[in-house]
Design a protein around this motif. Structure first.
Motif, PDB file in Angstrom:
ATOM      1  N   TYR A   1       0.868  -1.179   0.000  1.00 13.96           N
ATOM      2  CA  TYR A   1       0.000   0.000   0.000  1.00 13.96           C
ATOM      3  C   TYR A   1       0.898   1.220   0.000  1.00 13.96           C
ATOM      4  O   TYR A   1       1.773   1.366   0.856  1.00 13.96           O
ATOM      5  CB  TYR A   1      -0.922   0.002   1.221  1.00 13.96           C
ATOM      6  CG  TYR A   1      -2.077  -0.969   1.096  1.00 13.96           C
ATOM      7  CD1 TYR A   1      -3.340  -0.530   0.722  1.00 13.96           C
ATOM      8  CD2 TYR A   1      -1.886  -2.329   1.309  1.00 13.96           C
ATOM      9  CE1 TYR A   1      -4.403  -1.420   0.592  1.00 13.96           C
ATOM     10  CE2 TYR A   1      -2.930  -3.232   1.183  1.00 13.96           C
ATOM     11  CZ  TYR A   1      -4.191  -2.768   0.826  1.00 13.96           C
ATOM     12  OH  TYR A   1      -5.234  -3.655   0.684  1.00 13.96           O
ATOM     13  N   ASN A   2       0.656   2.131  -0.943  1.00 13.43           N
ATOM     14  CA  ASN A   2       1.518   3.289  -1.105  1.00 13.43           C
ATOM     15  C   ASN A   2       1.555   4.125   0.175  1.00 13.43           C
ATOM     16  O   ASN A   2       0.539   4.347   0.823  1.00 13.43           O
ATOM     17  CB  ASN A   2       1.021   4.149  -2.274  1.00 13.43           C
ATOM     18  CG  ASN A   2       2.046   5.198  -2.653  1.00 13.43           C
ATOM     19  OD1 ASN A   2       3.240   5.030  -2.403  1.00 13.43           O
ATOM     20  ND2 ASN A   2       1.589   6.295  -3.241  1.00 13.43           N
ATOM     21  N   GLY A   3       2.762   4.545   0.544  1.00  9.92           N
ATOM     22  CA  GLY A   3       2.928   5.353   1.738  1.00  9.92           C
ATOM     23  C   GLY A   3       3.119   4.554   3.008  1.00  9.92           C
ATOM     24  O   GLY A   3       3.289   5.141   4.083  1.00  9.92           O
ATOM     25  N   THR A   4       3.094   3.222   2.917  1.00 11.47           N
ATOM     26  CA  THR A   4       3.266   2.369   4.083  1.00 11.47           C
ATOM     27  C   THR A   4       4.593   1.618   3.988  1.00 11.47           C
ATOM     28  O   THR A   4       5.318   1.715   2.990  1.00 11.47           O
ATOM     29  CB  THR A   4       2.132   1.350   4.199  1.00 11.47           C
ATOM     30  OG1 THR A   4       2.302   0.332   3.195  1.00 11.47           O
ATOM     31  CG2 THR A   4       0.767   2.017   4.020  1.00 11.47           C
ATOM     32  N   LEU A   5       4.873   0.828   5.025  1.00 10.76           N
ATOM     33  CA  LEU A   5       6.052  -0.044   4.998  1.00 10.76           C
ATOM     34  C   LEU A   5       5.676  -1.481   4.683  1.00 10.76           C
ATOM     35  O   LEU A   5       6.444  -2.403   4.972  1.00 10.76           O
ATOM     36  CB  LEU A   5       6.797   0.024   6.332  1.00 10.76           C
ATOM     37  CG  LEU A   5       7.468   1.359   6.660  1.00 10.76           C
ATOM     38  CD1 LEU A   5       8.257   1.255   7.957  1.00 10.76           C
ATOM     39  CD2 LEU A   5       8.376   1.816   5.524  1.00 10.76           C
ATOM     40  N   CYS A   6       4.498  -1.700   4.104  1.00 16.20           N
ATOM     41  CA  CYS A   6       4.135  -3.040   3.665  1.00 16.20           C
ATOM     42  C   CYS A   6       4.975  -3.421   2.452  1.00 16.20           C
ATOM     43  O   CYS A   6       5.270  -2.579   1.593  1.00 16.20           O
ATOM     44  CB  CYS A   6       2.650  -3.104   3.311  1.00 16.20           C
ATOM     45  SG  CYS A   6       1.585  -2.854   4.737  1.00 16.20           S
TER      46      CYS A   6
END
Length: 919
Positions: A310-315
């Motif tokens: 997911y954009n903007g996350t550390l996933c």
């Protein structure tokens, strides 16, 4: 066919019918787990390892030469063989031979999740979800003998009521992490500490985790607990990740740092990150952090994750956190996104961060999308630059990728990888579920420090090259440089040196490089690691998608660059019409450019639109303007630490130094490495250690040895068993990545000993028959000792003669059986070879007899090792005949290990070998 050998106080008589050969492999000395000191990036070609035939590999550990492998598997086999071996859930193998150790049999009944060597290397802690070990009821955590796998009964089973997912040995405590809530029937939600010797529960680690990360807001639900832990080497901090939102009542979403004090452990109140608060794919994952490891120096740790991207996350990323950075919203130093593929494992060495999973690429600008600008193909495995997270050039790949690489172990010797798939490379190297990449044969990392002044400042203009000495406050007049290997430089758009490479932009919107030593340019090469010819046409998993990467957006900016330089794993640059300095991460080893663009804060300066050159040295950017003025800005870690100031005088404003052409700071002369080694001898067995060799401006890449007896060796830690006492001048030559060499010679002294054993005579014969009588030398006297050995073309074990007792186990190879009646040690060749190596045995100091045999219709000669005394050399006749060679040392040898002697036949065949120490 039978031969006899017996030792006596007075004389040795050798009776030879045919030769027998036993090749033994000694186990390495015990060692506790240590941080990985990788002087090189590993070889991309995996060494031979056992084949794991089912399940997955989840855990790895190393003690000396022995490697332990745990997981959900039940069967293995040795490479190159067809026999399946029952090795349920845990087995051991020899790192150097790649063979499963048949003596190690723990007998588990379920999954192994984690392994940790004991402090002295004599035992192994094993964690998982099992309930039985070798017929004894246990639960989820045990301690076993490192040699046999038998339970260490002094360590009592604490019976945690849930799975133990990870363990760490810190001092005299064993730390547990998992989904349990009780240990020894005492409350311990997710974490506990035990006495490492007895298994008794203590009150040291009582941090309690609680609350699912996603559920019930998502439909995925998993047990609350700690999934992985990693401690700093000094034992002062522990990083824990897992499915939790709180730790001892503090908000700590999926990750926390625990302080390990002298008397107790507690959650670090000064460290918290919010970067793992997002849910990501909450209907697929309750928690998405997957693994964590701490750097060898204890300064940072890296967490890898899944989560679907997911954009903007550390996933679907690897993220580095520096332990010196504190706060309630700690941000990663860097994050390395795969795009939208899970990363499942991480191992941090001192010059690389290794990540495994089922990723297709690395260097995505964001999570949540495939085929992004900047992505570099790294199927299932990658090595990242510890300073910026960019992919290094190491790229063995794993295709097909399967679920992924779920276990990584980096040690001084190399990198071990556990997975659920069959191959390394694009179906190139068959390594089912287990691979080992040795350091020997690897490549040197980039190790050059940032530029300092004074230094030669080169200027490219048209077809000319000039140089001046630049100090930061003065510059000398230009001198023409007579160079070769290059044409016109009119289309260059900025340039800088990294090591021996001159990297430059070109008007074709590509980065290029040439080697440059100050006078000679190498051929022009386009830098395009995004399109790897080995992977760009390979489809990822069906359909038409391939592993082909994409150049970063920076490549579209190159023709408009007005300045370009390198420092601290970054490139700094200026763009036409822009009044600021930009930077991106850059790997000087792989030449990969980071996908994301950053601006240097406080770097805005109106005249930057007129920049014509940019260099970095002494922690400052130096910008040359179209007006031939020079300005300087101090920078650190991508940020300005001061203001632009003009530099003038002392020749700096004279002549067109800055206003045209392309300037760069030139190469530094390579400094030769220093060779150094230590030696340690037990008897005639010596080990050597050259890891103390050094290179002041790079890395020692290879070691070449002359061991003083005509034997050559390579690698940093060879060994040798010398044939006889004496003084041996050992020479070591080391080479660095630029070809510089250093040499040192030191004497190694093997002391001789006296013995009351002497050689009298030997006899033997080659014959065909079912009943063979060994000839006894006519010189035998009453009281002489006799040693007997039988080597026969049969799978049946010959019966011992009357009055004799079989010692040890018979050895078989290629329908030939060897059995002895004396103290021996050894094993059989597993592959056909013309060089047969004898086993190593311990001797109290005396004579040693060595016997070799093979079974081959092609063998006509057997050559003894130098320095040995030949007692019998028997060559059979006919198809598949048996041949033998019997030698001894001709006198007593030093007490300790003896063996590893090589006899050479003139034809390749399987054989046996034995070494007999006389007392």
């Amino acid at each position: 066919m039978r031969r006899r050998f017996v030792s006596s106080r007075v004389a040795l008589i050798v009776l030879a019918v045919v030769a027998a050969l036993l090749a033994g492999v000694g186990a390495g000395s015990p060692a506790t787990a240590q941080p990985a000191r990788h002087r090189l990036l590993p070889s991309a070609v995996p060494a031979v390892t056992p084949h794991v035939l089912d399940g997955r590999v989840h855990a790895l550990a190393e003690i000396g030469r022995k490697v332990y492998v745990g997981g959900t598997f039940t069967l293995t086999r040795n490479a190159g063989t067809s026999a399946q071996l029952a090795t349920p859930y845990l087995f051991a193998f020899d790192r150097e031979t790649g063979l499963v150790d048949p003596a190690f049999q723990p007998g588990l009944d379920a999954n192994v999740t984690a392994l940790a060597p004991s402090a002295d290397g004599s035992a192994l802690y094993v964690a998982g979800t099992f309930k039985n070990a070798g017929g004894t009821k246990v639960r989820n955590i045990i301690k076993v003998d490192a040699a046999t796998g038998a339970l260490v009964t002094a360590f009592k089973n604490p019976s945690p009521n849930g799975g133990v997912l990870d363990i760490e040995l810190v001092g005299d405590r064993l730390l547990l992490a998992g989904t349990f809530t009780t240990v020894w029937a005492q409350p311990r939600p997710g974490l506990a500490s035990l006495d490492a010797t007895t298994g008794a529960l203590d009150d040291y680690l009582q941090v309690a985790v609680s609350t699912n990360h996603n559920w019930p807001s998502g439909t995925a639900k998993a047990p609350v607990g700690v999934g992985k832990i990693a401690a700093t080497l000094d034992g002062t901090k522990l990083v824990a990740i897992g499915n939790f939102k709180k730790a001892d009542g503090l908000d700590r979403d999926q990750a926390m740092v625990i302080r390990l004090g002298e008397t107790g452990a507690s959650v670090d109140p000064s460290w918290r990150t919010l970067r793992y608060t997002p849910a990501c794919s909450k209907n697929s994952f309750d928690s998405y952090v997957r693994d964590v490891d701490v750097s060898p120096d204890g300064s940072y740790f890296v967490i890898v994750s899944s989560g679907a991207g997911y954009n903007g996350t550390l996933c679907d990323t690897a993220a580095r956190f520096d332990l010196a950075v504190t706060g309630q919203d700690v941000q990663p130093t860097w994050q390395a996104a795969s795009g939208q593929d899970s990363l499942l494992s991480v191992a941090v060495a001192d010059n690389a961060v290794y990540v495994g999973g089922h990723q297709k690429w690395m260097n995505a600008i964001q999570s949540g999308a495939d085929e992004q600008a900047g992505q570099v193909p790294r199927p299932g495995l990658a090595a990242l630059d510890p300073d910026n997270g960019l992919p290094l050039s190491w790229n063995p790949g794993r295709h097909p990728r399967g679920v992924g690489a779920e276990a990584l172990l980096a040690t001084d010797h190399g990198l071990y990888v556990g997975s659920d798939t069959e191959y390394v490379g694009n179906r190139e190297h068959l390594r089912p579920r287990l691979a080992y990449f040795p350091i020997e044969g690897g490549t040197a990392p980039y190790a050059e420090a940032d530029a300092t002044l004074p230094r030669s400042l080169f200027r490219l203009s048209g077809t000319s090259v000039t140089t001046r000495t630049f100090t930061g406050s003065s510059i000398t007049p230009a001198s023409a440089v007579a160079t070769s290997g290059a044409g016109s430089w009119s289309n260059v758009r900025g340039a800088f040196m990294v090591g021996s490479k001159l990297v430059y932009g070109w008007t074709d919107n590509q980065l290029h490089y040439r080697t440059f030593d100050g006078t000679t340019f190498g051929p022009d090469r386009v830098i395009n690691p995004y399109v790897d010819p080995l992977w760009s046409t390979v489809t990822t998993s069906g359909g038409s998608q391939t592993y082909r990467g994409r150049a970063p957006t920076f490549y579209g900016q190159i023709s408009g660059l007005t300045g370009l330089t390198y420092a601290d794993h970054r490139i700094y640059y200026t763009r036409s019409g822009q009044s600021r300095v930009y930077w991106r991460w850059f790997s000087p080893e792989s030449l990969v450019v980071g996908a994301a663009e950053f601006t240097v804060p406080s770097s805005i300066f109106p005249s930057l639109r007129d920049v014509r050159n940019l260099v970095h040295a002494d922690g400052r950017l130096w910008a040359g303007m179209s007006t031939n003025q020079l300005y300087s800005l101090p920078v650190s870690d991508g940020a300005a630490t001061g203001s632009w100031t003009r530099v003038t005088g002392s020749g700096i404003d004279t002549n067109p130094v800055w206003s045209s052409g392309t300037t760069f700071l030139g190469p530094v002369a390579n400094q030769a490495p220093t060779a150094a080694f230590t030696s340690s001898c037990t008897g005639q067995a010596c080990t050597f250690d050259a890891t103390g060799s050094s290179d002041p401006d790079g890395t020692v890449t290879s070691y070449a040895w002359d061991l003083g007896d005509g034997t050559a060796a390579t690698g940093s830690q060879p060994s040798r068993v010398y044939a006889a006492p004496g003084t041996y001048d050992v020479t070591l030559t080391v080479t660095d990545e630029d070809g510089g060499t250093g040499t040192v010679t030191q004497p190694v002294v093997i002391e001789g000993v006296e013995s009351d054993v002497s050689y009298r005579d030997a006899t033997g014969k080659v014959t065909n028959g079912t009943s063979i009588v060994s000839p006894v030398p006519v010189t035998a006297e009453e009281g002489d000792g006799l040693l007997a050995v039988v080597s026969a073309s049969t799978t049946a074990v010959p019966a011992a003669p009357a009055g004799w007792t079989q010692v040890g186990n018979p050895v078989q190879a290629d329908a030939m059986t060897t059995v002895v009646w004396q103290a021996v040690a050894g094993s059989a060749d597993t592959t056909a070879t013309a060089t047969h190596r004898s086993p190593v045995v311990d001797t109290a100091g005396g004579w040693v007899v060595t016997v070799w045999a093979d079974r081959s219709g092609a063998t006509t000669a057997f050559t003894e090792p130098a320095g040995s005394s030949v007692r019998q050399r028997l060559i059979g006749t006919g198809g598949g005949h048996v041949d033998q060679l019997v030698v001894d040392t001709g006198g007593p040898v030093a007490a300790g290990a003896y063996g590893d002697q090589v006899a050479t036949a003139d034809a390749a065949a399987k054989g046996t070998s034995l070494t007999i120490a006389l007392h």
